[in-house]
Design a protein around this motif. Structure first.
Motif, PDB file in Angstrom:
ATOM      1  N   GLY A   1     -15.785  44.831  29.190  1.00 36.37           N
ATOM      2  CA  GLY A   1     -14.513  44.245  29.548  1.00 36.37           C
ATOM      3  C   GLY A   1     -13.519  45.295  29.988  1.00 36.37           C
ATOM      4  O   GLY A   1     -12.493  44.984  30.584  1.00 36.37           O
ATOM      5  N   ASP A   2     -13.815  46.557  29.695  1.00 33.83           N
ATOM      6  CA  ASP A   2     -12.998  47.671  30.155  1.00 33.83           C
ATOM      7  C   ASP A   2     -13.552  48.270  31.443  1.00 33.83           C
ATOM      8  O   ASP A   2     -12.946  49.182  32.006  1.00 33.83           O
ATOM      9  CB  ASP A   2     -12.944  48.783  29.102  1.00 33.83           C
ATOM     10  N   SER A   3     -14.696  47.797  31.907  1.00 34.90           N
ATOM     11  CA  SER A   3     -15.255  48.317  33.145  1.00 34.90           C
ATOM     12  C   SER A   3     -14.241  48.168  34.266  1.00 34.90           C
ATOM     13  O   SER A   3     -13.717  47.078  34.510  1.00 34.90           O
ATOM     14  CB  SER A   3     -16.538  47.563  33.503  1.00 34.90           C
ATOM     15  N   GLY A   4     -13.954  49.274  34.939  1.00 29.27           N
ATOM     16  CA  GLY A   4     -12.928  49.280  35.965  1.00 29.27           C
ATOM     17  C   GLY A   4     -11.565  49.685  35.452  1.00 29.27           C
ATOM     18  O   GLY A   4     -10.628  49.860  36.233  1.00 29.27           O
ATOM     19  N   GLY A   5     -11.441  49.851  34.119  1.00 34.08           N
ATOM     20  CA  GLY A   5     -10.180  50.309  33.549  1.00 34.08           C
ATOM     21  C   GLY A   5      -9.856  51.723  33.991  1.00 34.08           C
ATOM     22  O   GLY A   5     -10.728  52.495  34.391  1.00 34.08           O
ATOM     23  N   SER A   6      -8.602  52.085  33.894  1.00 36.97           N
ATOM     24  CA  SER A   6      -8.135  53.349  34.465  1.00 36.97           C
ATOM     25  C   SER A   6      -7.981  54.444  33.422  1.00 36.97           C
ATOM     26  O   SER A   6      -7.678  54.192  32.258  1.00 36.97           O
ATOM     27  CB  SER A   6      -6.814  53.131  35.199  1.00 36.97           C
ATOM     28  N   LEU A   7      -8.185  55.680  33.886  1.00 33.43           N
ATOM     29  CA  LEU A   7      -7.997  56.896  33.099  1.00 33.43           C
ATOM     30  C   LEU A   7      -6.813  57.633  33.703  1.00 33.43           C
ATOM     31  O   LEU A   7      -6.787  57.892  34.909  1.00 33.43           O
ATOM     32  CB  LEU A   7      -9.253  57.757  33.146  1.00 33.43           C
ATOM     33  N   TRP A   8      -5.832  57.981  32.866  1.00 33.41           N
ATOM     34  CA  TRP A   8      -4.558  58.533  33.339  1.00 33.41           C
ATOM     35  C   TRP A   8      -4.290  59.907  32.729  1.00 33.41           C
ATOM     36  O   TRP A   8      -4.646  60.164  31.579  1.00 33.41           O
ATOM     37  CB  TRP A   8      -3.402  57.632  32.916  1.00 33.41           C
TER      38      TRP A   8
END
Length: 301
Positions: free
Chosen positions: A246-253
């Motif tokens: 569900g976090d696939s595609g989530g961003s790293l900042w």
């Protein structure tokens, strides 16, 4: 750009990416979970700090993808075009082989609902190959603008990701390091976040079939689960963790002199407990591809 692939890894090279798949949860430290009120019978109560971190204003561009039954993916708004269509950076594997934007309904962090118009998959990504996880990138064009944030986020344009303190944000499931993912930890569909150190930076391979990744590992409180040699074996702080299903595609900042910037897109993970690792598609090397689809804002570093 000088190659900075870190070869001193424990175990097999790059942790046998062929066996890795979409990471299985937002996993946090047992100690943080307990400090936040997590306990047997109250497993979902220990994620207040992770949710609060995700709600900080610099992350207002994050989005969730809903398939009609549950949240199954994450992404980040990177701007609107002159016609009023929003563009969202995410992972290519969220769309399977068909690249159909109608697979999902797209929600902003504030709850605005949007639909998809087109999906642009990175040309180097091959869903049937284990050699292209660093190019597991896609940009979705939506039927309408995102208006919940005043300014689109920056994308990182430098080459100094190694060793940076990074914050990862997504809408996926929950768990703790000693247990891993379990539905009993997931009692809300709002976003959660974790922090980690970028331990490995890979430049793109010349043939487009390798590299282009940022890697992190999930260190336990006692330092016994460190994966990457020459990295700190202890958690970076109380927010140490990894992203997942569900976090696939989530961003790293990361925070830069120009403001917060996206450095990676969550692509894969190999486990959901202490010692697990996560891989992010690297954005700084993909300036030309991003700009060919949408005129997103990059840092000058």
């Amino acid at each position: 750009m000088k190659s900075r692939i870190v070869s001193a890894l424990l175990g097999t090279a790059l942790l046998s990416l062929a066996a890795a798949g979409p990471a299985p949860a937002v996993i946090i430290l047992d100690s943080t979970w307990a400090d936040q009120g997590g306990a047997v019978g109250a497993e979902g109560d220990g994620f207040g700090a992770a949710r609060a971190l995700a709600m900080e204003p610099q992350f207002c561009a994050i989005m969730s993808f809903f398939d009609g039954e549950q949240i199954g993916g994450s992404g980040t708004w990177i701007g609107n075009d002159q016609d009023g269509n929003a563009y969202v950076l995410t992972a290519a594997h969220n769309f399977g082989d068909g690249a159909d934007p109608a697979n999902w309904t797209y929600y902003t962090r504030a709850g605005t609902e949007l639909t998809g118009k087109a999906v642009h998959i990175h040309p180097n990504y091959d869903a049937s190959s284990d050699e292209t996880p660093g190019y597991d990138l896609a940009i979705v064009e939506l039927n309408g603008p995102v208006e919940d944030c005043d300014t689109p986020p920056l994308l990182y344009g430098g080459d100094d990701e190694l060793g940076q303190l990074a914050t990862m944000v997504g809408f996926g499931s929950r768990g703790i390091g000693s247990v891993g993912q379990d539905d009993k930890y997931y009692k809300s569909e709002d976003a959660a976040a974790a922090r980690n150190i970028i331990d490995v930076v890979q430049d793109p391979a010349p043939d487009g079939k390798g590299g282009n990744q940022l890697l992190v590992d999930f260190d336990s409180e006692d330092g016994s689960s460190n994966v990457f040699e020459n990295s700190d074996p202890l958690p970076v702080d109380e927010y140490e963790g990894v992203l997942g299903s569900g976090d696939s595609g989530g961003s790293l900042w990361i925070e830069t002199d120009e403001g917060w910037a996206i450095v990676g897109v969550n692509d894969w993970g190999d486990d959901a407990v202490y010692g697990s690792t996560g891989g992010f598609g690297r954005i700084s090397t993909q300036y030309d591809w991003v700009k060919s689809i949408f005129d997103a804002r990059f840092t000058n570093q």
